[in-house]
Enzyme design. Structure first.
Site, PDB file in Angstrom:
ATOM      1  CB  SER A 180      -0.896   0.015   1.249  1.00 11.65           C
ATOM      2  OG  SER A 180      -1.550   1.259   1.414  1.00 11.65           O
ATOM      3  CE1 TYR A 193      -4.250  -2.187   5.090  1.00 13.67           C
ATOM      4  CE2 TYR A 193      -3.277  -0.016   4.762  1.00 13.67           C
ATOM      5  CZ  TYR A 193      -3.870  -1.150   4.249  1.00 13.67           C
ATOM      6  OH  TYR A 193      -4.081  -1.250   2.892  1.00 13.67           O
TER       7      TYR A 193
END
Length: 288
Positions: A180, A193
């Site tokens: 990401s 995350y």
């Protein structure tokens, strides 16, 4: 509302429970463009995709199928979304196997690989794509149970699946991991995350070194703000309405705009590419 109008309008305010249903999103994401023409880049290949029921995973499955691959998808519990993905794959003229369960369970991961081999006889492409995230405002607000769950889903499952899948892979095959933009930029409300996504980058590079002698390439894709069920299932309505506007392009991306990067990395067009990350993020400048 299509992706062009997203440049000018806010997304409607909306929220869902995790992991989220694509059928309840407004607007539903664009999975594949009519203009995308397959050219047998993955003909007769077999791909296993985690989180393949919706969002980026669904788009990758359908693009792979249009390029001639048979596809197996792993999903947690969204049966309706998974069945629709399977239908979309089969409409492209290839076969689809759907596997329901929790990738945090290492025995389930092993059984998924076994099921793929039993069904198709081979495995050429592994896409470690499934993920989860939980919004917490800063380190003091983090719930450690969420941290453990996020690590188990986002990175530990990759070890389970890759260890089993790579036994069946050979020269010319490919592993693609979904990291990401958050791994590179950070977000104070997604600390755990972001940590998992950074771990995925390092996992990709180290795994590439390990499997290179076998001719297996390992790469990653780092999406930016892509309109998937994870977004309304994670953020409040106000955040969703502004989602993606901070990018240079000024809108969220569609799964249809990310999936071709996976096709490229899985195909022979990327035969000299390994240990790399492709950034599909709407113009955000990142290092690495």
């Amino acid at each position: 509302m299509d992706k062009e109008k997203l440049k000018e309008e806010e997304l409607p305010k909306q929220s869902q429970d995790q992991p989220g249903k694509e059928s309840e999103m407004n607007p539903e994401p664009e999975i594949i463009r009519d203009s995308y023409k397959g050219s047998d880049k993955l003909k007769d290949k077999v791909a296993l995709i985690t989180g393949g029921d919706s969002g980026i995973g669904r788009a990758v499955a359908v693009h792979f199928a249009r390029e001639g691959a048979n596809v197996a998808i792993i999903y947690l519990e969204e049966d309706e979304d998974a069945e629709l993905t399977c239908d979309m794959v089969e409409e492209e003229g290839t076969e689809c196997l759907i596997l329901r369960g929790d990738i945090r369970n290492k025995e389930f991961c092993k059984s998924c690989v076994d099921d793929v081999i039993n069904r198709f006889g081979t495995l050429n492409i592994l896409v470690n794509n499934a993920g989860e995230q939980h919004v917490r405002q800063g380190i003091q607000e983090i719930n450690m149970d969420d941290v453990e769950r996020t690590f188990q889903t986002n990175i530990i499952s990759m070890f389970y699946l890759t260890q089993n899948a790579s036994k069946h892979m050979k020269k010319g095959d490919s592993i693609i991991n979904t990291t990401s933009v958050v791994a590179y930029q950070g977000r104070e409300y997604l600390i755990d995350y972001g940590a998992t996504k950074g771990a995925i980058v390092s996992f990709t590079r180290s795994l590439s070194d390990d499997l290179a002698p076998d001719g297996i390439r390992v790469n990653a894709v780092a999406p930016g703000p892509i309109w998937t069920p994870l977004i309304p299932a994670t953020f409040d309505e106000e955040h969703v309405a502004e989602f993606g506007k901070s990018t240079s392009i000024g809108r969220p991306g569609q799964p249809s705009e990310v999936a071709p990067a996976y096709v490229f990395l899985a195909s022979d067009d990327a035969s000299y590419i390994s240990a790399q990350v492709i950034h599909v993020n709407g113009g955000e400048a990142v290092g690495g």
